[in-house]
Design a protein around this motif. Structure first.
Motif, PDB file in Angstrom:
ATOM      1  N   LEU A  61       0.823  -1.210   0.000  1.00  0.00           N
ATOM      2  CA  LEU A  61       0.000   0.000   0.000  1.00  0.00           C
ATOM      3  C   LEU A  61       0.859   1.263   0.000  1.00  0.00           C
ATOM      4  CD1 LEU A  61      -2.806  -0.921   2.584  1.00  0.00           C
ATOM      5  CD2 LEU A  61      -2.781  -1.239   0.102  1.00  0.00           C
ATOM      6  N   PRO A  65      -2.233   8.062   0.010  1.00  0.00           N
ATOM      7  CA  PRO A  65      -3.617   7.595  -0.196  1.00  0.00           C
ATOM      8  C   PRO A  65      -4.391   8.541  -1.107  1.00  0.00           C
ATOM      9  CG  PRO A  65      -3.046   7.621   2.134  1.00  0.00           C
ATOM     10  CD  PRO A  65      -1.958   8.348   1.415  1.00  0.00           C
ATOM     11  N   THR A  74      -6.833   2.375   2.903  1.00  0.00           N
ATOM     12  CA  THR A  74      -5.391   2.419   3.147  1.00  0.00           C
ATOM     13  C   THR A  74      -5.096   3.055   4.496  1.00  0.00           C
ATOM     14  OG1 THR A  74      -4.873   2.516   0.780  1.00  0.00           O
ATOM     15  CG2 THR A  74      -3.198   3.327   2.306  1.00  0.00           C
ATOM     16  N   THR A 136      -6.256  -3.970   3.961  1.00  0.00           N
ATOM     17  CA  THR A 136      -5.236  -4.117   2.918  1.00  0.00           C
ATOM     18  C   THR A 136      -5.727  -5.034   1.808  1.00  0.00           C
ATOM     19  OG1 THR A 136      -3.449  -3.780   4.508  1.00  0.00           O
ATOM     20  CG2 THR A 136      -2.875  -4.876   2.442  1.00  0.00           C
TER      21      THR A 136
END
Length: 206
Positions: A61, A65, A74, A136
């Motif tokens: 990730l 974001p 996230t 996730t």
């Protein structure tokens, strides 16, 4: 994704759970006067290792974001990882270092209370880790499709076991191996999809 990059990412996300699995093989099964010194020393050494278990969730990730559902998930994953790192380190300090130290110095009656507090901290940390895993995997599902399902199932199973297994042999060791396998599967799934293009049915940015 080039094979070297995949190998590097796989090594990065699996090094912590594999290290914990190896340590679990030599972790004392019980805290006694004869094992107290090793118990405390082992948990001092593990203090910087437990937080890095979340690399398998942070690495896929990586990046700022976006202002959308994926971005919100996230942030949830990052918060869950942070809560896990704090609270599970608390377990390590209280039920590992502190309990081992008081038993090693023959302070009777304190270890049981330290274990009770440590268990509460550890469970809170693992629940936060499970939330981070779910967030996730939802992000990766949206990006890469059903290929992430095997890794998701393995990781959630490992989280369920981690609630009360710690890293003790045998279940704790297999729990850590489960995390390593789950992170490996997610890395492989996202790498394959990146090489093949976007998942069918998913919209791409133009």
């Amino acid at each position: 994704m080039p094979s070297f990059r995949v190998a590097r990412t796989t090594a990065l996300v699996t090094v912590a759970p594999l290290t914990l699995a190896v340590v679990g093989l030599v972790h004392p099964r019980h805290l006694t006067a004869s094992t107290a010194g090793d118990w405390a020393g082992l948990h001092i050494a593990l203090l910087p290792v437990f937080p890095f278990l979340v690399l398998g969730l942070v690495v896929p990730l990586w990046g700022r974001p976006r202002p959308d559902a994926e971005g919100a998930l996230t942030v949830v994953a990052w918060i869950g990882c942070a809560v896990y790192a704090v609270y599970y380190s608390g377990l390590d300090a209280v039920a590992g270092i502190s309990a081992g130290t008081v038993v090693d110095h023959h302070i009777h009656g304190a270890a049981a209370r330290l274990f009770a507090v440590g268990d509460q901290l550890g469970q809170a940390g693992v629940y936060a880790l499970a939330v981070a895993c779910c967030a996730t995997c939802l992000v990766l599902w949206r990006r890469h499709g059903i290929r992430v399902l095997p890794g998701t199932v393995v990781l959630l199973t490992a989280c369920w076991s981690f609630v009360d297994s710690h890293i003790f042999w045998p279940r704790g060791v297999f729990t850590m191996l489960g995390f390593a396998l789950g992170f490996l599967l997610l890395t492989a799934a996202t790498a394959e999809r990146a090489a093949a293009g976007p998942a069918p049915g998913l919209l791409t940015e133009r």
